[in-house]
Write an enzyme that holds these catalytic residues in place. Sequence first.
Site, PDB file in Angstrom:
ATOM      1  CG  ASN A 190      39.364 -78.879  40.586  1.00  0.00           C
ATOM      2  OD1 ASN A 190      40.138 -78.907  41.529  1.00  0.00           O
ATOM      3  ND2 ASN A 190      38.334 -79.690  40.490  1.00  0.00           N
ATOM      4  NE  ARG A 244      34.745 -82.496  48.830  1.00  0.00           N
ATOM      5  CZ  ARG A 244      35.201 -81.906  47.717  1.00  0.00           C
ATOM      6  NH1 ARG A 244      34.868 -80.663  47.438  1.00  0.00           N
ATOM      7  NH2 ARG A 244      35.951 -82.574  46.867  1.00  0.00           N
ATOM      8  CD  GLN A 268      28.183 -81.870  46.474  1.00  0.00           C
ATOM      9  OE1 GLN A 268      28.574 -80.819  46.930  1.00  0.00           O
ATOM     10  NE2 GLN A 268      28.822 -82.461  45.493  1.00  0.00           N
ATOM     11  CG  HIS A 309      30.595 -79.665  43.860  1.00  0.00           C
ATOM     12  ND1 HIS A 309      31.011 -80.660  44.705  1.00  0.00           N
ATOM     13  CD2 HIS A 309      31.700 -78.937  43.593  1.00  0.00           C
ATOM     14  CE1 HIS A 309      32.304 -80.546  44.923  1.00  0.00           C
ATOM     15  NE2 HIS A 309      32.753 -79.509  44.247  1.00  0.00           N
TER      16      HIS A 309
HETATM   17  P1  NDP Z   1      45.682 -78.324  49.366  1.00  0.00           P
HETATM   18  O1  NDP Z   1      46.039 -79.685  49.858  1.00  0.00           O
HETATM   19  O2  NDP Z   1      46.646 -77.568  48.523  1.00  0.00           O
HETATM   20  O3  NDP Z   1      45.369 -77.384  50.603  1.00  0.00           O
HETATM   21  C1  NDP Z   1      44.667 -77.806  51.704  1.00  0.00           C
HETATM   22  C2  NDP Z   1      45.247 -77.084  52.901  1.00  0.00           C
HETATM   23  O4  NDP Z   1      44.389 -77.340  54.016  1.00  0.00           O
HETATM   24  C3  NDP Z   1      46.636 -77.557  53.296  1.00  0.00           C
HETATM   25  O5  NDP Z   1      47.478 -76.436  53.426  1.00  0.00           O
HETATM   26  C4  NDP Z   1      46.371 -78.215  54.641  1.00  0.00           C
HETATM   27  O6  NDP Z   1      47.404 -78.010  55.576  1.00  0.00           O
HETATM   28  C5  NDP Z   1      45.204 -77.450  55.148  1.00  0.00           C
HETATM   29  N1  NDP Z   1      44.514 -78.114  56.226  1.00  0.00           N
HETATM   30  C6  NDP Z   1      44.250 -79.425  56.398  1.00  0.00           C
HETATM   31  N2  NDP Z   1      43.588 -79.629  57.537  1.00  0.00           N
HETATM   32  C7  NDP Z   1      43.435 -78.416  58.106  1.00  0.00           C
HETATM   33  C8  NDP Z   1      42.842 -77.977  59.304  1.00  0.00           C
HETATM   34  N3  NDP Z   1      42.306 -78.843  60.173  1.00  0.00           N
HETATM   35  N4  NDP Z   1      42.849 -76.659  59.568  1.00  0.00           N
HETATM   36  C9  NDP Z   1      43.422 -75.780  58.708  1.00  0.00           C
HETATM   37  N5  NDP Z   1      44.027 -76.153  57.562  1.00  0.00           N
HETATM   38  C10 NDP Z   1      44.020 -77.456  57.273  1.00  0.00           C
HETATM   39  O7  NDP Z   1      44.284 -78.485  48.623  1.00  0.00           O
HETATM   40  P2  NDP Z   1      43.513 -77.466  47.660  1.00  0.00           P
HETATM   41  O8  NDP Z   1      43.747 -76.083  48.143  1.00  0.00           O
HETATM   42  O9  NDP Z   1      43.774 -77.768  46.236  1.00  0.00           O
HETATM   43  O10 NDP Z   1      42.009 -77.917  47.940  1.00  0.00           O
HETATM   44  C11 NDP Z   1      41.440 -77.762  49.244  1.00  0.00           C
HETATM   45  C12 NDP Z   1      40.087 -78.418  49.300  1.00  0.00           C
HETATM   46  O11 NDP Z   1      39.174 -77.711  48.473  1.00  0.00           O
HETATM   47  C13 NDP Z   1      40.032 -79.851  48.763  1.00  0.00           C
HETATM   48  O12 NDP Z   1      40.433 -80.794  49.739  1.00  0.00           O
HETATM   49  C14 NDP Z   1      38.590 -80.005  48.401  1.00  0.00           C
HETATM   50  O13 NDP Z   1      37.843 -80.425  49.526  1.00  0.00           O
HETATM   51  C15 NDP Z   1      38.166 -78.594  48.043  1.00  0.00           C
HETATM   52  N6  NDP Z   1      37.989 -78.471  46.583  1.00  0.00           N
HETATM   53  C16 NDP Z   1      36.751 -78.106  46.126  1.00  0.00           C
HETATM   54  C17 NDP Z   1      36.508 -78.052  44.776  1.00  0.00           C
HETATM   55  C18 NDP Z   1      35.188 -77.610  44.243  1.00  0.00           C
HETATM   56  O14 NDP Z   1      34.887 -77.885  43.075  1.00  0.00           O
HETATM   57  N7  NDP Z   1      34.373 -76.924  45.011  1.00  0.00           N
HETATM   58  C19 NDP Z   1      37.545 -78.419  43.799  1.00  0.00           C
HETATM   59  C20 NDP Z   1      38.834 -78.655  44.387  1.00  0.00           C
HETATM   60  C21 NDP Z   1      39.015 -78.733  45.734  1.00  0.00           C
HETATM   61  P3  NDP Z   1      48.669 -78.959  55.705  1.00  0.00           P
HETATM   62  O15 NDP Z   1      49.682 -78.229  54.918  1.00  0.00           O
HETATM   63  O16 NDP Z   1      48.946 -79.005  57.124  1.00  0.00           O
HETATM   64  O17 NDP Z   1      48.255 -80.266  55.184  1.00  0.00           O
END
Ligand code: NDP
Length: 407
Positions: A151, A289, A318, A337
């Site tokens: 998603n 989140r 939630q 959500h």
């Molecule tokens: P990805 O794993 O593709 O991307 C997450 C990114 O966050 C990675 O590049 C990671 O970096 C980076 N990251 C981790 N920690 C930090 C930090 N401290 N500071 C900056 N960047 C950081 O996940 P998605 O993009 O698919 O999803 C991201 C988040 O979105 C999910 O974890 C979830 O919480 C949320 N989400 C929400 C949904 C909704 O329905 N509202 C649905 C799907 C997701 P690195 O490369 O270093 O690991």
Amino acid sequence: MGKENMKIVCVLYDDPVDGYPPDYARDGIPELDRYPDGQTMPSPSATDFTPGDLLGSVSGELGLRKFIQDRGHTFIVTSDKDGSDSVLQREIVDADVVISQPFWPAYITSDIVAKAPKLKLAITAGIGSDHVDLQAAIANDITVTEVTYCNSISVAEHVVMMILGLVRNYIPSHDWVLKGGWNIADCVSRSYDVEGMHVGTVAAGRIGLAVLRRMKPFDVKLHYYDRHALSEEVTKELGVTVHDSVESMIEVCDVVTINCPLHPETEHLFDEEMLNKMKRGAYLVNTARGKICDRNAIARALQSGQLAGYAGDVWFPQPAPEDHPWRTMPNHGMTPHTSGTSLSAQARYAAGVREILECWLDDKPIRDEYLIVEGGKLAGTGAHSYSEGDATSGSEEAAKFKERSER
Ligand code: NDP
């Protein structure tokens, strides 16, 4: 031969108040071949549902009942997840597998894990396994998985919608129509163009990068901060400025979108101090989140005008209790959500859950990209994007919503 007589407990959100199935607005959803980075779509051996149907609520059962029961396993589906008298608490004690989702999260805390000695697999039907105490999963050798990418684009579309909605003052203007008014000056007193603004994302992973790509045609100036840099090619293609800290990025941005996972490192990242470093009148969109933001600090920043708007679909806990300040703070565009659970997304994560279950039941490896914890440590996607620890504390407050419903 595979595993036999497993008990699978699945927690999903409630059916629509008007009954199940709903009247569908469309007759189907587009078929996609691959995700944007080339990752293949979920590929179970078969599915027993019609893509585009409501699968994510209790009666939808993620389309899994036939498959699970045909194989002789037990399948319990419930939305009753909070409080010590909940169906989840009752059924988890001898469960082998729990399926939960982030929208109506079954918080798999260390207490729940302690009550579930047989629990070996926790599947997130969606992305984001912060509602599972990962430390407890690591300590108890519980495999944690999610349906990576299912998603991400759904959320990116929602982010773009919310950025435009806030900056252009869409929701209050629509409200004037509902109220029978024609109050143009009231509508436009807070309405701007996005063109020319500085738009930055905290994290440029699957969602963050998709947001950058979708915002580029609006002729904005793009920024990002991430622990890992984007490739030179992508950086050049988007003309995006990379920052070495969140602070350095938010100081220059008119719009900030949060797209990193919640883990101990990002919990309350946007507290009062961080918000005060933003430009006055900036917009903040958080579909990652709720707990990445300090909820009272966000409400205060909207009241003082430090933030011009806040939108997102993620809360903590939630469901949000009736008195959650985000329900009533000014200039917000919150939804429940929903962004990652469009009917389109549901078809993908239902198929992904089935793929994970098939692998696990048949003792075959689960794809690396779906793994968060395995073998007592962070693994696969989890090793890349999460840090060890627990982000579920405070989740017991979700029971307040249930108490209100029962009043
Ligand atoms: P990805 O794993 O593709 O991307 C997450 C990114 O966050 C990675 O590049 C990671 O970096 C980076 N990251 C981790 N920690 C930090 C930090 N401290 N500071 C900056 N960047 C950081 O996940 P998605 O993009 O698919 O999803 C991201 C988040 O979105 C999910 O974890 C979830 O919480 C949320 N989400 C929400 C949904 C909704 O329905 N509202 C649905 C799907 C997701 P690195 O490369 O270093 O690991």
